[in-house]
Design an enzyme around this catalytic site. Structure first.
Site, PDB file in Angstrom:
ATOM      1  N   GLY A 179      11.784  72.900 -15.001  1.00  0.00           N
ATOM      2  CA  GLY A 179      10.888  73.235 -13.910  1.00  0.00           C
ATOM      3  C   GLY A 179      11.575  73.639 -12.634  1.00  0.00           C
ATOM      4  O   GLY A 179      11.621  74.822 -12.279  1.00  0.00           O
ATOM      5  N   ARG A 200       1.049  63.086 -10.897  1.00  0.00           N
ATOM      6  CA  ARG A 200       1.589  61.828 -10.379  1.00  0.00           C
ATOM      7  C   ARG A 200       0.486  61.006  -9.729  1.00  0.00           C
ATOM      8  O   ARG A 200      -0.524  61.531  -9.273  1.00  0.00           O
ATOM      9  CB  ARG A 200       2.681  62.123  -9.336  1.00  0.00           C
ATOM     10  CG  ARG A 200       3.995  62.513  -9.964  1.00  0.00           C
ATOM     11  CD  ARG A 200       5.027  62.803  -8.878  1.00  0.00           C
ATOM     12  NE  ARG A 200       6.351  62.941  -9.458  1.00  0.00           N
ATOM     13  CZ  ARG A 200       7.192  61.922  -9.642  1.00  0.00           C
ATOM     14  NH1 ARG A 200       6.859  60.706  -9.271  1.00  0.00           N
ATOM     15  NH2 ARG A 200       8.362  62.129 -10.189  1.00  0.00           N
ATOM     16  N   HIS A 206       3.033  67.496 -14.454  1.00  0.00           N
ATOM     17  CA  HIS A 206       3.075  66.036 -14.238  1.00  0.00           C
ATOM     18  C   HIS A 206       2.055  65.675 -13.169  1.00  0.00           C
ATOM     19  O   HIS A 206       2.195  66.063 -12.013  1.00  0.00           O
ATOM     20  CB  HIS A 206       4.501  65.652 -13.789  1.00  0.00           C
ATOM     21  CG  HIS A 206       4.722  64.188 -13.633  1.00  0.00           C
ATOM     22  ND1 HIS A 206       5.915  63.671 -13.211  1.00  0.00           N
ATOM     23  CD2 HIS A 206       3.919  63.123 -13.845  1.00  0.00           C
ATOM     24  CE1 HIS A 206       5.844  62.339 -13.176  1.00  0.00           C
ATOM     25  NE2 HIS A 206       4.629  61.996 -13.541  1.00  0.00           N
ATOM     26  N   ASN A 259       7.856  73.906 -16.616  1.00  0.00           N
ATOM     27  CA  ASN A 259       7.169  72.932 -15.769  1.00  0.00           C
ATOM     28  C   ASN A 259       6.794  73.610 -14.448  1.00  0.00           C
ATOM     29  O   ASN A 259       7.674  74.122 -13.742  1.00  0.00           O
ATOM     30  CB  ASN A 259       8.111  71.737 -15.537  1.00  0.00           C
ATOM     31  CG  ASN A 259       7.486  70.661 -14.664  1.00  0.00           C
ATOM     32  OD1 ASN A 259       6.854  70.965 -13.659  1.00  0.00           O
ATOM     33  ND2 ASN A 259       7.675  69.412 -15.026  1.00  0.00           N
ATOM     34  N   THR A 290      11.879  62.216  -7.688  1.00  0.00           N
ATOM     35  CA  THR A 290      11.596  62.783  -8.995  1.00  0.00           C
ATOM     36  C   THR A 290      11.776  61.656 -10.015  1.00  0.00           C
ATOM     37  O   THR A 290      12.091  60.534  -9.640  1.00  0.00           O
ATOM     38  CB  THR A 290      12.509  63.996  -9.283  1.00  0.00           C
ATOM     39  OG1 THR A 290      12.176  64.534 -10.561  1.00  0.00           O
ATOM     40  CG2 THR A 290      13.986  63.605  -9.272  1.00  0.00           C
ATOM     41  N   THR A 291      11.553  61.970 -11.288  1.00  0.00           N
ATOM     42  CA  THR A 291      11.642  60.929 -12.305  1.00  0.00           C
ATOM     43  C   THR A 291      13.108  60.577 -12.520  1.00  0.00           C
ATOM     44  O   THR A 291      13.852  61.366 -13.088  1.00  0.00           O
ATOM     45  CB  THR A 291      10.987  61.424 -13.609  1.00  0.00           C
ATOM     46  OG1 THR A 291       9.716  61.973 -13.260  1.00  0.00           O
ATOM     47  CG2 THR A 291      10.789  60.303 -14.596  1.00  0.00           C
ATOM     48  N   ARG A 344       1.234  64.302  -5.529  1.00  0.00           N
ATOM     49  CA  ARG A 344       2.051  65.033  -4.548  1.00  0.00           C
ATOM     50  C   ARG A 344       2.210  66.504  -4.906  1.00  0.00           C
ATOM     51  O   ARG A 344       2.505  67.318  -4.051  1.00  0.00           O
ATOM     52  CB  ARG A 344       3.407  64.373  -4.366  1.00  0.00           C
ATOM     53  CG  ARG A 344       4.387  64.644  -5.478  1.00  0.00           C
ATOM     54  CD  ARG A 344       5.701  64.008  -5.199  1.00  0.00           C
ATOM     55  NE  ARG A 344       5.627  62.557  -5.300  1.00  0.00           N
ATOM     56  CZ  ARG A 344       6.680  61.773  -5.557  1.00  0.00           C
ATOM     57  NH1 ARG A 344       7.860  62.299  -5.694  1.00  0.00           N
ATOM     58  NH2 ARG A 344       6.563  60.479  -5.667  1.00  0.00           N
TER      59      ARG A 344
HETATM   60  N1  PXP Z   1      10.842  66.570 -18.343  1.00  0.00           N
HETATM   61  C1  PXP Z   1      10.338  65.476 -17.728  1.00  0.00           C
HETATM   62  C2  PXP Z   1       9.843  64.360 -18.577  1.00  0.00           C
HETATM   63  C3  PXP Z   1      10.264  65.399 -16.316  1.00  0.00           C
HETATM   64  O1  PXP Z   1       9.768  64.300 -15.729  1.00  0.00           O
HETATM   65  C4  PXP Z   1      10.684  66.514 -15.563  1.00  0.00           C
HETATM   66  C5  PXP Z   1      10.568  66.483 -14.069  1.00  0.00           C
HETATM   67  O2  PXP Z   1       9.233  66.391 -13.713  1.00  0.00           O
HETATM   68  C6  PXP Z   1      11.175  67.647 -16.250  1.00  0.00           C
HETATM   69  C7  PXP Z   1      11.256  67.632 -17.635  1.00  0.00           C
HETATM   70  C8  PXP Z   1      11.611  68.864 -15.519  1.00  0.00           C
HETATM   71  O3  PXP Z   1      12.712  68.593 -14.732  1.00  0.00           O
HETATM   72  P1  PXP Z   1      13.233  69.688 -13.729  1.00  0.00           P
HETATM   73  O4  PXP Z   1      12.094  69.999 -12.785  1.00  0.00           O
HETATM   74  O5  PXP Z   1      14.383  69.032 -13.063  1.00  0.00           O
HETATM   75  O6  PXP Z   1      13.608  70.900 -14.533  1.00  0.00           O
END
Ligand code: PXP
Length: 249
Positions: free
Chosen positions: A219, A48, A46, A10, A103-104, A52
């Site tokens: 990510g 958004r 992503h 990501n 974040t999500t 952002r």
């Molecule tokens: N998967 C999904 C569906 C997410 O929303 C996110 C965060 O945007 C990630 C994976 C990656 O998470 P992280 O950035 O904490 O590794």
């Protein structure tokens, strides 16, 4: 024999750094190409509602240029649906979105939302996207995903990762069990199982031992590590951690 886990990288937070200065650098699409060259099996981004980090132009370039699958994380809004239909990414991962969250923060609330989700899944499928639902690892949302005919679910690993990092052993154990049982249930219903949110080398290694997982999307940790050891090295170390965990199965 269990198969090799896929690593989706990501690149949202390369865009976060770019946007801090308002210019064009660092370019998240360059990071995506470099991640692919370093061994990423796919790229996740992503878009958004408040833009952002990733912007429309980034998503368009990713869709046009990438040589590995693009996983477009999106809210179930008319705007995002229309964009996915135009860009036709390999996968569309439906995530909840609240403006005020950093974040999500939880999985998509699918239970009771079947009627609203049926046309969304149908439109994305018609556009050629593999639909993935980002949900909590509980039986109820997993069963809804199966009813909706979603080919993929991504299980939210955030609570487990937080408990591991905080050293809350009991909670971590319970959350790990929830993820493992969720993965087994989803796989038994014929759904491909992914995982993501908050994973680092250690949690990715541990979770890789659950054989039903097919893909991890990672990510923030990787982009943070890239500051210290470079993106290629961070991806290589993550790959190694995942392979070690999977080899232990
Ligand atoms: N998967 C999904 C569906 C997410 O929303 C996110 C965060 O945007 C990630 C994976 C990656 O998470 P992280 O950035 O904490 O590794």
């Amino acid at each position: 024999m269990t198969s090799r886990l896929r690593l989706g990288v990501n690149i949202d937070h390369v865009a976060t750094v770019r946007n801090a200065r308002g210019g064009a650098l660092p370019d998240p699409v360059r990071a995506a190409h470099q991640a692919v060259a370093a061994g990423a099996d796919g790229i996740t981004a992503h878009l958004r509602e408040d833009r952002r980090h990733i912007r429309d132009a980034d998503m368009a370039r990713l869709a046009a240029e990438l040589t590995k699958p693009l996983n477009f994380e999106m809210a179930t809004t008319p705007e995002m649906l229309a964009l996915a239909e135009r860009l036709k990414p390999h996968a569309a991962c439906l995530v909840p979105e609240k403006r005020e969250e950093r974040t999500t923060e939880g999985g998509l609330d699918v239970v009771g939302q079947e009627a609203a989700l049926v046309p969304v899944v149908a439109r994305l499928t018609a556009a050629g996207c593999r639909v993935s639902l980002f949900i909590e690892a509980d039986a109820a949302p997993i069963r809804v995903a199966a009813k909706l005919g979603a080919p993929v679910v991504e299980l939210h690993t955030g609570s487990w990762c937080e408990a591991v990092v905080a050293g809350e052993a009991e909670k971590a154990q319970a959350e790990f069990r929830r993820l493992a049982e969720g993965a087994a249930l989803a796989a038994s219903l014929g759904i491909e199982v992914h995982a993501g949110h908050g994973l680092d080398y250690d949690t990715a290694r541990l979770l890789a031992a659950v054989p039903e997982f097919v893909e991890f999307n990672i990510g923030h940790f990787l982009i943070g590590e890239a500051i210290f050891i470079g993106l290629d090295a961070a991806i290589n170390r993550m790959r190694q951690a995942m392979d070690e965990g999977r080899a232990a199965v």
